[in-house]
Scaffold this motif. Structure first.
Motif, PDB file in Angstrom:
ATOM      1  N   THR A 107       0.841  -1.207   0.000  1.00 52.94           N
ATOM      2  CA  THR A 107       0.000   0.000   0.000  1.00 52.94           C
ATOM      3  C   THR A 107       0.871   1.250   0.000  1.00 52.94           C
ATOM      4  O   THR A 107       0.631   2.189  -0.772  1.00 52.94           O
ATOM      5  N   ASP A 212       0.924  -4.480  -9.248  1.00 53.21           N
ATOM      6  CA  ASP A 212       0.670  -4.820  -7.845  1.00 53.21           C
ATOM      7  C   ASP A 212       0.907  -6.327  -7.704  1.00 53.21           C
ATOM      8  O   ASP A 212       0.070  -7.138  -8.099  1.00 53.21           O
ATOM      9  N   SER A 235       4.391  -6.932  -0.383  1.00 54.41           N
ATOM     10  CA  SER A 235       4.430  -6.811   1.084  1.00 54.41           C
ATOM     11  C   SER A 235       5.205  -7.965   1.702  1.00 54.41           C
ATOM     12  O   SER A 235       4.989  -9.124   1.320  1.00 54.41           O
ATOM     13  N   HIS A 237       4.825  -9.227   4.679  1.00 52.01           N
ATOM     14  CA  HIS A 237       4.012 -10.117   5.535  1.00 52.01           C
ATOM     15  C   HIS A 237       3.219 -11.153   4.750  1.00 52.01           C
ATOM     16  O   HIS A 237       2.719 -12.121   5.329  1.00 52.01           O
ATOM     17  N   LYS A 238       3.094 -10.958   3.425  1.00 50.28           N
ATOM     18  CA  LYS A 238       2.409 -11.965   2.601  1.00 50.28           C
ATOM     19  C   LYS A 238       3.422 -12.904   1.948  1.00 50.28           C
ATOM     20  O   LYS A 238       3.078 -13.757   1.152  1.00 50.28           O
TER      21      LYS A 238
END
Ligand code: PLP
Length: 418
Positions: A107, A212, A235, A237-238
């Motif tokens: 994001t 993305d 990201s 965390h993914k």
């Protein structure tokens, strides 16, 4: 060992799922007195022991602030931080380590591009082309800068199968299009979009393109240099790494032409009250102390994925999604959203008569974690005439037996509501 896990869990290409599972301490947790069946990796993946250990080891042995100390500990922390950037560079296939900007998450990477790259170039009437299947993170930042400048966000339509209509997409690239921003893998439908063709279309028209990749890089190999996109985000965390750290890849010539986004320490070259000059890329976009330990642990997570082999991960997860499609299609009243040719990671569905929220709560009683709601993709749900759905999503540690447990749970729920 998880009682529901496959006993013969070694897949055809040699991925030993039981050995993989053993590396994820949280998978030994019980929920409601049953083994946890974690099917929400699209929201966030769980963490392998080596990533957790790296975080601990960094704080216990290597921690100091970076880039400011002459003393050994600060230099050690700085070296580990720099090394993590090179690991990301190799992971993405970027030509230059300066093309890797550390941010908080996907994001923030998109917001950085919207504010620093796009905003100064936007004029009234300009357009930003996205698709109907974007996550809100790839809609709202563009809307905010567009709103300020009298520009607008144009959604390209998707088909009933949940795929981008490429002809309609190409038609929407006009002389006013200033940016194209497209999701690689949908976080709801699991659709794998033809990003190579989209980048080629954008480049043919001279329009910058952002990919993305928040749901892509953990599921398949990526090569940004070959892909030729201008920007790409993901990201940590993914991607089996910690939360609070993410990556913006930007082609060096693009980043070099961009003004700073946030001001503060590290992003400057020289500061005086007469005027300030700014640092080189990527530091120009990294104001303030970053999540140093998180960045180092993200490097460890990418090592972990590299050791597993992303091709093997992809084959294993593709088989899981195929299995889920077949198992869920047998359930009376269950509708799977979309029917894309290539699906990875996630699969969303509705069940006749049952609210997605009820499905999520009833599955939770069986220790099965799925996500319910709009999954930050309201326009996509509107496209399918829905306000919410349930979503199962997989990581490298999931097994066919877990999918079977989900299907059995859904069968029971279907019987209750029909
Ligand atoms: N894009 C996609 C496709 C996503 O699935 C997500 C998160 O679910 C995001 C962007 C935003 O990710 P984050 O919340 O980590 O910034």
């Amino acid at each position: 060992m998880n009682a529901r896990a496959d006993t013969a869990a070694r897949t055809a290409d040699g991925l030993d799922v039981e050995a993989v599972r053993a590396r994820f301490p949280i998978l030994r947790t019980e929920m409601q007195g049953r083994p946890l069946v974690y099917l929400d990796s699209a929201a966030s993946t769980q963490k392998p022991d080596q990533v957790i250990a790296r975080l601990t080891r960094f704080y216990e042995h290597d921690y100091a602030n970076i880039h400011r100390g002459v003393y050994e500990l600060s230099q050690r922390a700085s070296a580990l931080h720099d090394e993590a950037r090179r690991k990301v560079q190799r992971f993405l296939g970027a030509r230059d380590w300066r093309e890797i900007v550390f941010v908080r998450n996907a994001t923030e990477g998109i917001n950085l591009v919207a504010w620093s790259f796009l905003r100064p170039r936007l004029e009234p009437g300009d357009e930003i082309l996205v698709t109907e299947m974007e996550h809100h993170a790839n809609i709202v930042p563009w809307q905010i800068v567009a709103g300020e400048r009298g520009a607008r966000v144009v959604p390209a339509p998707i088909t009933d199968t949940g795929e981008i209509d490429l002809a309609a997409f190409a038609e929407r690239i006009t002389a006013r299009t200033r940016m194209i921003a497209v999701v690689w893998v949908s976080n709801v439908l699991g659709t794998v979009n033809p990003v190579e063709e989209i980048v080629a279309l954008a480049r043919a028209k001279g329009v910058p393109v952002l990919i993305d990749a928040a749901q892509a890089v953990q599921h398949r190999p990526v090569d940004v240099a070959a892909l030729g996109c201008d920007f790409l985000v993901f990201s940590g965390h993914k991607t089996y790494g910690p939360s609070g750290v993410g990556v913006l890849y930007g082609r060096a010539e693009r980043l070099e032409a961009m003004p700073p986004w946030q001001g503060g320490g590290d992003m400057i070259e020289r500061v005086s009250f007469e005027g300030t000059t700014f640092n080189e890329i990527p530091f120009r976009f990294e104001a303030g102390t970053p999540d140093i330990a998180g960045i180092v642990a993200l490097g460890e997570a990418l090592d972990y994925l590299g050791e597993l082999g992303l091709e093997r991960v992809e084959r294993h997860e593709a088989a899981l999604i195929g299995h889920a499609q077949r198992a869920l299609a047998q359930i009376p009243g269950l509708r799977i959203l979309g029917e894309p040719r290539e699906r990875r990671g996630a699969l969303a569905f509705t069940l006749e008569g049952a609210h997605p929220q009820d499905i999520g709560m009833l599955l939770d009683l069986e220790g099965i974690a799925v996500r319910t709601g709009h999954h930050c993709a309201m326009p996509l749900h509107a496209r399918f005439g829905l306000s919410a759905s349930a979503r199962m999503s997989v990581g490298v540690y999931n097994t066919e037996a877990e999918i079977d447990a989900l299907a059995a749970g859904l069968r029971r729920i279907a019987a209750m509501f029909q």
